[in-house]
Design an enzyme around this catalytic site. Structure first.
Site, mmCIF file in Angstrom:
data_model
loop_
_atom_site.group_PDB
_atom_site.id
_atom_site.type_symbol
_atom_site.label_atom_id
_atom_site.label_comp_id
_atom_site.label_asym_id
_atom_site.label_seq_id
_atom_site.Cartn_x
_atom_site.Cartn_y
_atom_site.Cartn_z
ATOM 1 N N GLU A 146 -8.127 -16.847 65.105
ATOM 2 C CA GLU A 146 -7.399 -16.388 66.295
ATOM 3 C C GLU A 146 -6.529 -17.496 66.890
ATOM 4 O O GLU A 146 -5.527 -17.222 67.534
ATOM 5 C CB GLU A 146 -8.379 -15.879 67.364
ATOM 6 N N THR A 206 1.462 -11.604 72.338
ATOM 7 C CA THR A 206 0.295 -12.072 73.109
ATOM 8 C C THR A 206 0.669 -13.323 73.889
ATOM 9 O O THR A 206 0.251 -13.509 75.030
ATOM 10 C CB THR A 206 -0.882 -12.361 72.151
HETATM 11 N N1 HSE Z 1 -7.914 -11.459 75.771
HETATM 12 C C1 HSE Z 1 -6.707 -11.622 75.045
HETATM 13 C C2 HSE Z 1 -5.532 -11.404 75.980
HETATM 14 C C3 HSE Z 1 -6.666 -10.605 73.931
HETATM 15 O O1 HSE Z 1 -5.571 -10.448 76.739
HETATM 16 O O2 HSE Z 1 -4.590 -12.189 75.960
HETATM 17 C C4 HSE Z 1 -5.435 -10.699 73.097
HETATM 18 O O3 HSE Z 1 -5.304 -9.493 72.332
#
Ligand code: HSE
Length: 301
Positions: free
Chosen positions: A129, A180
């Site tokens: 990740e 993201t």
């Molecule tokens: N928790 C992370 C975010 C997940 O919301 O940025 C990314 O898919």
């Protein structure tokens, strides 16, 4: 064993107030991942949804990094051939990269008989990740590995809690790109104390609701996030309109992970009405699915 084939599912992270903490495994969509022992090195081949946008170079591929680290840490002789059939669109907010990382960590463990615990698999999968999100967040890989509902309650050292649950979920996937990185950048560095109190309260309500099997409470608290979802809703055209239109038909609706996917908990007899609204406003793919069990073995030989 020479070869293993697994299903690695989509996951929905955050669920409103549980930013970077809560995650839910889904039954669909999923990636299918096959690992075969080879003479040496790591090779990766990809096909399916958005495969042309994912690098096959081991050091730039989330799954490749996981395999590389496991081979190094366990002095594994020989190599591995990784074949990934993407069913989860990359950049969808449905844990696409996490499904590949977690699936490969799980499959490596089985193929080479490493006896790693689920928590250790989450640690390896989170390394992948880091490549895709720039931060080793574990809120997608944890539910992919454990199934059900998970909470990453600490990052260093990593601690994951798991609650098995089962309920119906709709996931809409609007046709818009949300990175993201950008979805994280638009969030505030600090928040008012009252927002923290609100979000902790709502997160507590969600966890309590799972023990009480109270989806009404779960959905209401899921929609009570005052920090992340309000900022990110601007990244998804017509999200607020959809939310308003389905309000009385659902227990809850929020952005899945960093979006653009939207997770919806429909009331029992209202599924088709919600589907019609999504179709009218977004005309996008819609998964009529459930909470899932996490990674499952399809074949081994
Ligand atoms: N928790 C992370 C975010 C997940 O919301 O940025 C990314 O898919």
């Amino acid at each position: 064993m020479k070869r293993i084939k697994v299903i690695s599912p989509a996951t929905s992270a955050n669920l409103g107030p549980g930013y970077d903490i809560f995650g839910l495994a889904l039954s669909e969509p999923y990636d299918i991942i096959t690992l075969s022992k080879s003479e040496e090195g790591i090779s990766i081949s990809l096909r399916g949804e958005g495969a042309d946008r994912i690098p096959e170079d081991v050091d730039r591929n989330t799954a490749g990094v996981v395999a590389r680290e496991i081979i190094k840490d366990f002095d594994i002789e020989g190599g591995v051939k990784i074949e990934i059939e993407k069913g989860i669109r990359p950049g969808s907010g449905l844990g696409s990269s996490a499904a590949s990382s977690a699936g490969v960590a799980f499959a490596m463990n089985e193929l080479f008989n490493l006896n790693l615990s689920k928590l250790e698999l989450v640690k390896y999968a989170s390394l992948g990740e880091s490549i895709s999100a720039g931060f080793p967040h574990a809120d997608n890989v944890a539910p992919a590995i454990y199934g059900g509902f998970t909470m990453v309650i600490n990052y260093n050292p990593l601690e994951v809690l798991h609650i098995p649950v089962d309920f119906k979920v709709l996931v809409a996937l609007p046709d818009v790109e949300v990175s993201t990185k950008r979805a994280r950048e638009i969030l505030p560095d600090s928040i008012p104390l009252r927002s923290m109190v609100n979000n902790v309260g709502k997160a507590c309500g969600m966890v309590y609701s799972l023990f009480k099997k109270d989806l009404e409470l779960f959905g209401r608290c899921m929609m009570g996030d005052q920090v992340v979802e309000p900022c990110r809703s601007q990244l998804i055209p017509r999200y607020l309109e959809v939310k308003e239109r389905v309000r009385d038909l659902v227990y809850g609706i929020t952005i899945s992970g960093s979006g653009p996917a939207v997770i919806i908990l429909p009331r029992g007899d209202k599924v088709s009405q919600v589907e019609e609204i999504i179709d009218e406003i977004w005309g996008c793919p819609l998964y009529n699915t459930r909470v899932g069990l996490g990674i499952q073995v399809l074949e081994r030989d």
